[in-house]
Structure formats: C-alpha cells, structure tokens
Design a protein around this motif. Sequence first.
Motif: not given
Length: 300
Positions: A65, A69, A161-162, A165-166, A168, A172-173
């Motif tokens: 990732y 990313s 946490q990564a 990013q997709c 939450s 933010t995605a």
Amino acid sequence: MLKNLKLGQKFTILLLIILVVGMSSSGLALSTLLRQNATNEIASRALTLIDTMTSIREYTLIQIYPELSLKLEEKFLPQVVSAYSAREVFEILRKKPEYQDFFYKEAATNPTNLRDKADSFEANILERFRKEKDLKQVNGFRSLPSGDIFYISRPLSIRQQACLQCHSTPETAPKTMINLFGAVNGFGWHLNEIVAAQFVSLPASKIIEKAHQSSLLIVGLVSAVFIVVILLVNIFLNRQIILPLKRITRIAEEVSTGHLEVDFEQVSSNDEIGNLVKAFRRMKLSLEMAMKRIRSHPNS
C-alpha cells in the motif's frame, strides 16, 4: 447343528462371532472418533490457511500500500487492498489438489465490495466475536442448499491505520475507489474494531469421506490381525488339544475292545491333556491288573 461340529470348528465359529459382534458394537464409536479426528485435522489446515491470509493482508498493508497509494488518485489499484490480495492468493492455492475443496471469505456486515456481504449465519458469528471479546474462533457445520459444509472462523479487526484511509469516511477515501464502489458501503470503520470474520470452509462430505477411508483402513487392519489370530489359535488347538485328544480317543477305543498291548503316549506336561493321559494310563493299568486276576482265577 453345533453337536455335529468338531471342536476346532466350534472355536472358529466362536471367534468369528466375537469378531462380528466386536466390530459392530465398536463401529459407531470408531466412526465418531475418526470423524472427530478428521475434523480436527481439517480444522488445523483451515487455521493455517487463515493465518496465511492474515499474513498476506499485513504484508499488503505494510509494504504494498505505501508504494502504490499515490497512484490511487489516477487509477484504483485493487492490489493495494489487503482483502483482494488474500483472495487472489487463496485462489492460487485452490489450484492445488489438496486445497481445491476449500473456500475463503471475509464476511462483513458493511463491506466495500458487496460480494463480501455476510449472510445471516455469518453475521451472527460476527456479532458473537464483537460481544465475546475472548472468543478467538468458531467452527462447526452448517446446511446450505448445495449441501452441508464445515467452517472455521476467526475475527478480523482493524490493526493498521492505513486501512482507515479507505474506510473511515468517503471524504478521505481515494476518488477512484468512490467511483468504482460508491460512497455508501465500507465506511465508518474504527481502529481495533472487528469489522469482519474470516471464514474457511469445505464440503462436509470431504470430512465424512476422509473418516470413512480411515475407518476402512483400521477395520481392514483389525480384521486381518483377527484372522491371523484365528489361524494361530486353530493351529495351537490342533497341535496341543485336538490331535492329542484324537490319539487318546483312538487308543482308548482299542483298549476298550481288548487290545491291551497298545499304550498311551508318555507325556511330561502337567496341563489338562497331560493329566487326562495319566488318568487313562492308570485306568489301563487297573484294567490290566483286573484282567490278570480274572485269568489267574478263572473259576472264582
């Protein structure tokens, strides 16, 4: 009918009856035990698969990732999705004969890809994992229209946490991901939250088949051993009992018809056959003494 059978035949029939009754009575217990052993063995393999898929997920999040990313703004790359990597690797494994009957699913109540949507059965197990924090795995059998299956499941939580990013919020995605999957599903996840359950399953018939094969092997071995025992017992009976009894019977018949010149064989054993021979020798000696008295006093 048994009255007309010889002693060896009676013993053989008795041993065969013991074999049949013993195998029949232990069949159910043996079947249950072998099925449990087969279940444990397959469950162990399934857990290994789950551990492998979990490792692939972590590898994807930690090493794949971060490298890809930045490209997600231009094009969505499924290779950065840990669940995608796990499924793809599992499908490669299923090409091997020893894994072709296994199936893998990451069942979630709020998945990004609707093919991962949990059915009611899977959702109940997922809810158990959420409520029972100490519950680490669940396994058992369930019925499907295609047939019964055996499954084993473990909870899947957000550890990196990564992932957020997709998952939450839609804001933010990556936009390429929103364009592909929409902004409705797969969001609102939190760190350390159990969001899915990993399932590895296979047809229950495979467990029954494996147990049946083991059962046939054990029954075959036990039967072969028992047949050998029957042969050895018959050989022993023939040499140690039946043949000596035949000799005793033959000599006793000759003695009973007046042939006192024949004699019983001298034996050194102190078992029942040996004692029987000694008793017949004493009886013959007593008969000879009685016959001598009769001959020496013919008119008395």
